[in-house]
Write a protein that holds these residues in place. Structure first.
Motif, PDB file in Angstrom:
ATOM      1  N   GLU A  94     140.759  14.743  15.667  1.00 11.39           N
ATOM      2  CA  GLU A  94     141.616  14.293  16.765  1.00 11.39           C
ATOM      3  C   GLU A  94     140.874  13.172  17.496  1.00 11.39           C
ATOM      4  OE1 GLU A  94     145.021  14.105  18.475  1.00 11.39           O
ATOM      5  OE2 GLU A  94     144.710  15.773  17.105  1.00 11.39           O
ATOM      6  N   PRO A  95     141.424  11.942  17.505  1.00 11.86           N
ATOM      7  CA  PRO A  95     140.705  10.850  18.172  1.00 11.86           C
ATOM      8  C   PRO A  95     140.591  11.067  19.675  1.00 11.86           C
ATOM      9  CG  PRO A  95     142.920  10.146  17.548  1.00 11.86           C
ATOM     10  CD  PRO A  95     142.726  11.533  16.984  1.00 11.86           C
ATOM     11  N   VAL A  96     139.380  10.884  20.185  1.00  5.90           N
ATOM     12  CA  VAL A  96     139.140  10.954  21.623  1.00  5.90           C
ATOM     13  C   VAL A  96     138.641   9.575  22.035  1.00  5.90           C
ATOM     14  CG1 VAL A  96     137.829  12.041  23.482  1.00  5.90           C
ATOM     15  CG2 VAL A  96     138.545  13.403  21.492  1.00  5.90           C
ATOM     16  N   GLU A  97     139.509   8.859  22.744  1.00  2.18           N
ATOM     17  CA  GLU A  97     139.187   7.491  23.111  1.00  2.18           C
ATOM     18  C   GLU A  97     139.210   7.324  24.622  1.00  2.18           C
ATOM     19  OE1 GLU A  97     140.936   4.565  19.978  1.00  2.18           O
ATOM     20  OE2 GLU A  97     142.430   6.154  20.311  1.00  2.18           O
ATOM     21  N   PHE A  98     138.204   6.633  25.124  1.00  2.00           N
ATOM     22  CA  PHE A  98     138.125   6.287  26.533  1.00  2.00           C
ATOM     23  C   PHE A  98     137.897   4.785  26.620  1.00  2.00           C
ATOM     24  CE2 PHE A  98     136.435  10.627  26.377  1.00  2.00           C
ATOM     25  CZ  PHE A  98     137.270  11.250  27.282  1.00  2.00           C
ATOM     26  N   SER A  99     138.399   4.185  27.655  1.00  3.58           N
ATOM     27  CA  SER A  99     138.149   2.774  27.871  1.00  3.58           C
ATOM     28  C   SER A  99     136.636   2.549  27.995  1.00  3.58           C
ATOM     29  CB  SER A  99     138.861   2.341  29.158  1.00  3.58           C
ATOM     30  OG  SER A  99     138.643   0.983  29.387  1.00  3.58           O
ATOM     31  N   ASN A 100     136.129   1.556  27.305  1.00  2.00           N
ATOM     32  CA  ASN A 100     134.710   1.161  27.372  1.00  2.00           C
ATOM     33  C   ASN A 100     133.745   2.236  26.886  1.00  2.00           C
ATOM     34  OD1 ASN A 100     135.603  -1.254  28.508  1.00  2.00           O
ATOM     35  ND2 ASN A 100     135.502  -0.404  30.565  1.00  2.00           N
ATOM     36  N   SER A 101     134.193   3.060  25.955  1.00  8.66           N
ATOM     37  CA  SER A 101     133.345   4.141  25.449  1.00  8.66           C
ATOM     38  C   SER A 101     133.514   4.243  23.932  1.00  8.66           C
ATOM     39  CB  SER A 101     133.761   5.453  26.125  1.00  8.66           C
ATOM     40  OG  SER A 101     132.886   6.482  25.786  1.00  8.66           O
ATOM     41  N   TYR A 102     132.390   4.142  23.225  1.00 11.16           N
ATOM     42  CA  TYR A 102     132.400   4.156  21.760  1.00 11.16           C
ATOM     43  C   TYR A 102     131.229   4.979  21.239  1.00 11.16           C
ATOM     44  CZ  TYR A 102     135.489   0.110  22.180  1.00 11.16           C
ATOM     45  OH  TYR A 102     136.531  -0.726  22.489  1.00 11.16           O
ATOM     46  N   PHE A 103     131.364   5.449  20.018  1.00  7.46           N
ATOM     47  CA  PHE A 103     130.207   5.947  19.269  1.00  7.46           C
ATOM     48  C   PHE A 103     129.961   4.935  18.152  1.00  7.46           C
ATOM     49  CE2 PHE A 103     133.965   8.313  17.881  1.00  7.46           C
ATOM     50  CZ  PHE A 103     133.987   8.085  16.514  1.00  7.46           C
ATOM     51  N   CYS A 104     128.851   5.055  17.453  1.00  7.74           N
ATOM     52  CA  CYS A 104     128.379   3.997  16.554  1.00  7.74           C
ATOM     53  C   CYS A 104     129.395   3.560  15.504  1.00  7.74           C
ATOM     54  CB  CYS A 104     127.064   4.401  15.900  1.00  7.74           C
ATOM     55  SG  CYS A 104     127.163   5.884  14.854  1.00  7.74           S
ATOM     56  N   SER A 105     129.906   4.481  14.712  1.00 11.95           N
ATOM     57  CA  SER A 105     130.815   4.092  13.630  1.00 11.95           C
ATOM     58  C   SER A 105     132.165   3.647  14.170  1.00 11.95           C
ATOM     59  CB  SER A 105     130.969   5.220  12.610  1.00 11.95           C
ATOM     60  OG  SER A 105     131.318   6.438  13.234  1.00 11.95           O
ATOM     61  N   GLN A 106     132.569   4.181  15.298  1.00 13.44           N
ATOM     62  CA  GLN A 106     133.803   3.746  15.955  1.00 13.44           C
ATOM     63  C   GLN A 106     133.663   2.270  16.355  1.00 13.44           C
ATOM     64  OE1 GLN A 106     134.497   5.617  19.751  1.00 13.44           O
ATOM     65  NE2 GLN A 106     136.616   4.917  19.876  1.00 13.44           N
ATOM     66  N   PHE A 107     132.523   1.910  16.914  1.00  9.25           N
ATOM     67  CA  PHE A 107     132.260   0.534  17.324  1.00  9.25           C
ATOM     68  C   PHE A 107     132.310  -0.423  16.127  1.00  9.25           C
ATOM     69  CE2 PHE A 107     128.777  -2.631  17.408  1.00  9.25           C
ATOM     70  CZ  PHE A 107     129.332  -3.539  18.294  1.00  9.25           C
ATOM     71  N   VAL A 108     131.622  -0.086  15.051  1.00  8.46           N
ATOM     72  CA  VAL A 108     131.599  -0.962  13.867  1.00  8.46           C
ATOM     73  C   VAL A 108     133.008  -1.096  13.296  1.00  8.46           C
ATOM     74  CG1 VAL A 108     130.669  -1.315  11.541  1.00  8.46           C
ATOM     75  CG2 VAL A 108     129.174  -0.446  13.361  1.00  8.46           C
ATOM     76  N   ALA A 109     133.727   0.010  13.195  1.00  5.30           N
ATOM     77  CA  ALA A 109     135.101  -0.021  12.683  1.00  5.30           C
ATOM     78  C   ALA A 109     136.007  -0.845  13.602  1.00  5.30           C
ATOM     79  CB  ALA A 109     135.637   1.396  12.534  1.00  5.30           C
ATOM     80  N   GLU A 110     135.777  -0.767  14.898  1.00  2.00           N
ATOM     81  CA  GLU A 110     136.561  -1.528  15.874  1.00  2.00           C
ATOM     82  C   GLU A 110     136.333  -3.029  15.707  1.00  2.00           C
ATOM     83  OE1 GLU A 110     139.128  -1.693  19.365  1.00  2.00           O
ATOM     84  OE2 GLU A 110     138.567   0.052  18.192  1.00  2.00           O
ATOM     85  N   ILE A 111     135.077  -3.427  15.537  1.00  2.97           N
ATOM     86  CA  ILE A 111     134.750  -4.844  15.317  1.00  2.97           C
ATOM     87  C   ILE A 111     135.486  -5.345  14.074  1.00  2.97           C
ATOM     88  CG2 ILE A 111     132.906  -6.440  14.605  1.00  2.97           C
ATOM     89  CD1 ILE A 111     132.490  -5.854  17.457  1.00  2.97           C
ATOM     90  N   LEU A 112     135.427  -4.569  12.996  1.00  2.00           N
ATOM     91  CA  LEU A 112     136.089  -4.970  11.755  1.00  2.00           C
ATOM     92  C   LEU A 112     137.603  -5.038  11.939  1.00  2.00           C
ATOM     93  CD1 LEU A 112     134.021  -2.849   9.207  1.00  2.00           C
ATOM     94  CD2 LEU A 112     133.816  -5.308   9.651  1.00  2.00           C
ATOM     95  N   GLN A 113     138.177  -3.996  12.519  1.00  4.19           N
ATOM     96  CA  GLN A 113     139.629  -3.935  12.668  1.00  4.19           C
ATOM     97  C   GLN A 113     140.162  -5.061  13.551  1.00  4.19           C
ATOM     98  OE1 GLN A 113     141.405  -0.102  13.652  1.00  4.19           O
ATOM     99  NE2 GLN A 113     142.989  -1.166  14.791  1.00  4.19           N
ATOM    100  N   ARG A 114     139.491  -5.321  14.673  1.00  4.05           N
ATOM    101  CA  ARG A 114     139.951  -6.388  15.572  1.00  4.05           C
ATOM    102  C   ARG A 114     139.828  -7.763  14.930  1.00  4.05           C
ATOM    103  NH1 ARG A 114     137.731  -5.771  21.664  1.00  4.05           N
ATOM    104  NH2 ARG A 114     137.818  -3.516  21.856  1.00  4.05           N
ATOM    105  N   SER A 115     139.070  -7.846  13.849  1.00  2.00           N
ATOM    106  CA  SER A 115     138.892  -9.107  13.129  1.00  2.00           C
ATOM    107  C   SER A 115     139.802  -9.201  11.911  1.00  2.00           C
ATOM    108  CB  SER A 115     137.427  -9.248  12.707  1.00  2.00           C
ATOM    109  OG  SER A 115     136.595  -9.138  13.836  1.00  2.00           O
ATOM    110  N   GLY A 116     140.667  -8.211  11.749  1.00  2.00           N
ATOM    111  CA  GLY A 116     141.618  -8.229  10.642  1.00  2.00           C
ATOM    112  C   GLY A 116     141.119  -7.596   9.360  1.00  2.00           C
ATOM    113  N   ILE A 117     139.983  -6.918   9.415  1.00  5.24           N
ATOM    114  CA  ILE A 117     139.429  -6.269   8.226  1.00  5.24           C
ATOM    115  C   ILE A 117     139.748  -4.787   8.296  1.00  5.24           C
ATOM    116  CG2 ILE A 117     137.319  -5.732   6.952  1.00  5.24           C
ATOM    117  CD1 ILE A 117     136.157  -8.343   8.248  1.00  5.24           C
ATOM    118  N   LYS A 118     140.469  -4.320   7.303  1.00 11.49           N
ATOM    119  CA  LYS A 118     140.897  -2.917   7.300  1.00 11.49           C
ATOM    120  C   LYS A 118     140.301  -2.232   6.059  1.00 11.49           C
ATOM    121  CE  LYS A 118     144.968  -0.149   8.007  1.00 11.49           C
ATOM    122  NZ  LYS A 118     145.591   0.129   9.240  1.00 11.49           N
TER     123      LYS A 118
END
Length: 179
Positions: free
Chosen positions: A121-145
């Motif tokens: 179950e995803p638990v997301e907070f504004s301005n709060s990440y864990f390591c793999s979430q952060f890396v996946a976020e960088i990729l996703q926001r750049s169009g890499i899925k």
């Protein structure tokens, strides 16, 4: 046509108590993910310990494989993967990354998000990440899925399982020398 570029995903296991607790649940060999824009890993970013001696103070960090947390754990094991991307995707990733760099003080480590993964179950907070979430976020926001899931559900082992990533190195982080 532009030349293909590469980014690098570093997965590590420092052997700390925190990583052992995570590993007892995941059964995965690596439990921390970082992203780099060069094979030397000199530009290495993640969410983790802000100070090597304090595992409770976490957030956005620029890591260094020679100093900081990794220097305290010389037996850290790792795997490094290469991902072929376009110049445009690198530009997008760096733009997203600079948002994190500019506002680094406001970001916190998403410990509840790590627990959310165990519950699927995803638990997301504004301005709060864990390591793999952060890396996946960088990729996703750049169009890499790489996966069909939210960044808040991506684990370090998901990178290991991705067929789009090419293995560069596996072993002790302190023994890594870029070709």
């Amino acid at each position: 046509m532009t030349e293909p570029r590469s980014i690098y995903i570093l997965l590590t296991n420092t052997g700390t108590l925190f990583t052992k607790v995570i590993q007892s649940y995941t059964r995965a060999p690596y439990n921390h993910a970082s992203i780099s824009f060069d094979r030397e890993l000199s530009e290495l970013y993640s969410f983790g310990r802000k100070h090597p001696s304090n595992p409770l103070n976490g957030g956005f960090v620029k890591e260094d494989i020679q100093t900081g947390t990794y220097s305290k754990y010389p037996n850290t094991t790792c795997v490094i993967y290469e991902l072929q991307v376009t110049e445009r995707e690198v530009e997008k990733m760096k733009r997203v990354l600079h948002i994190f760099i500019r506002s680094r003080q406001k970001y916190m480590y998403n410990l509840l998000g790590v627990i959310g993964i165990t519950l699927k179950e995803p638990v997301e907070f504004s301005n709060s990440y864990f390591c793999s979430q952060f890396v996946a976020e960088i990729l996703q926001r750049s169009g890499i899925k790489l996966w069909n899931k939210l960044p808040a559900l991506v684990t370090p082992d998901d990178f290991r399982q991705s067929e789009q990533l090419q293995l560069v190195y596996e072993g002790k982080l302190s023994d890594y020398t870029p070709d």
